[in-house]
Design an enzyme around this catalytic site. Sequence first.
Site, PDB file in Angstrom:
ATOM      1  CB  SER A  69      33.422  15.221 -64.062  1.00  0.00           C
ATOM      2  OG  SER A  69      32.618  14.050 -65.258  1.00  0.00           O
TER       3      SER A  69
HETATM    4  N1  SAM Z   1      35.115  10.385 -67.544  1.00  0.00           N
HETATM    5  C1  SAM Z   1      35.901  11.016 -67.982  1.00  0.00           C
HETATM    6  C2  SAM Z   1      36.679  11.851 -66.788  1.00  0.00           C
HETATM    7  O1  SAM Z   1      37.446  10.828 -65.849  1.00  0.00           O
HETATM    8  O2  SAM Z   1      37.680  13.065 -67.441  1.00  0.00           O
HETATM    9  C3  SAM Z   1      35.271  12.649 -68.175  1.00  0.00           C
HETATM   10  C4  SAM Z   1      34.358  12.512 -69.591  1.00  0.00           C
HETATM   11  S1  SAM Z   1      33.720  13.321 -70.295  1.00  0.00           S
HETATM   12  C5  SAM Z   1      32.516  14.515 -69.029  1.00  0.00           C
HETATM   13  C6  SAM Z   1      32.457  12.330 -71.512  1.00  0.00           C
HETATM   14  C7  SAM Z   1      33.500  11.841 -72.319  1.00  0.00           C
HETATM   15  O3  SAM Z   1      32.034  11.304 -72.835  1.00  0.00           O
HETATM   16  C8  SAM Z   1      34.104  12.580 -73.026  1.00  0.00           C
HETATM   17  O4  SAM Z   1      35.538  12.591 -73.134  1.00  0.00           O
HETATM   18  C9  SAM Z   1      33.178  12.225 -74.948  1.00  0.00           C
HETATM   19  O5  SAM Z   1      34.215  12.127 -75.650  1.00  0.00           O
HETATM   20  C10 SAM Z   1      32.431  10.248 -74.031  1.00  0.00           C
HETATM   21  N2  SAM Z   1      31.649  10.148 -74.822  1.00  0.00           N
HETATM   22  C11 SAM Z   1      30.559  10.863 -75.509  1.00  0.00           C
HETATM   23  N3  SAM Z   1      29.700  10.282 -76.041  1.00  0.00           N
HETATM   24  C12 SAM Z   1      30.540   8.762 -76.173  1.00  0.00           C
HETATM   25  C13 SAM Z   1      30.150   7.331 -76.568  1.00  0.00           C
HETATM   26  N4  SAM Z   1      28.822   7.583 -77.237  1.00  0.00           N
HETATM   27  N5  SAM Z   1      31.315   6.465 -76.512  1.00  0.00           N
HETATM   28  C14 SAM Z   1      31.896   6.549 -75.520  1.00  0.00           C
HETATM   29  N6  SAM Z   1      32.006   7.901 -75.307  1.00  0.00           N
HETATM   30  C15 SAM Z   1      31.978   8.890 -75.493  1.00  0.00           C
END
Ligand code: SAM
Length: 221
Positions: A69
């Site tokens: 992000s």
């Molecule tokens: N917090 C992260 C960072 O600091 O890099 C950025 C997160 S990224 C915007 C969103 C993440 O949520 C992705 O890696 C995606 O694979 C994950 N994601 C989506 N749905 C999910 C779920 N149901 N459970 C866990 N992770 C999930």
Amino acid sequence: MNKLDDEKIGLWRARQRMTRHQLSSRGIQDERVLEAISRIPREAFVPEALRDRAYDDTPLPIGDGQTISQPYIVALMTQTLELHGDEKVLEIGTGSGYQAAVLAQICQKVFSIERSYSLSAHARKILEDLGYTNILLRVGDGTVGWAEFSPYDRIVVTAAAPSIPKTLSNQLKIGGMLIVPVGDRLQQELMVLRRTETDFTIQSAGPCVFVPLIGREGWSN
Ligand code: SAM
């Protein structure tokens, strides 16, 4: 001084500039948040080829179609959580591991769930290399939380949900807070839910854009 030292100093300077210009000047005033961000090498969490863009005010690709992000959003979400230092926090969407590192600098224990095995494995390696010992990672569907260690003081969802996942709300302590982007797949509002003795209160912390939260209580794909 060799080339490696030059590069390290350049990145350190870029990090201090980012903290001042992209964060402090845009309303991030929580000293704990600014201190954590000014210490964590964001370049360690982005792909090698993008290292020189690690302190740009933008999300960056991390593989698997996902992103780390934008620094301002990480800071805003962390500040909104009003952390004091003794909290147990659950993060949904480990991604690169950067947000987990920011939380781990400030609070007591971080639990973080990621649905992509490869992203979680990569984040684990980075966080271990940086010496974090208060972060527990797991691969799975974060929309149903992590019941084993609940209830949590804070829950932060770093992907966009169609509505507030009920199971996550129920894993909050009384007095706890959940922050989650809610909306359609293109644009969302950052919703802040607080659990009271008898109920929940909800308010918005502004517009945002996140990749979709995919799972039982998120989007189906
Ligand atoms: N917090 C992260 C960072 O600091 O890099 C950025 C997160 S990224 C915007 C969103 C993440 O949520 C992705 O890696 C995606 O694979 C994950 N994601 C989506 N749905 C999910 C779920 N149901 N459970 C866990 N992770 C999930």
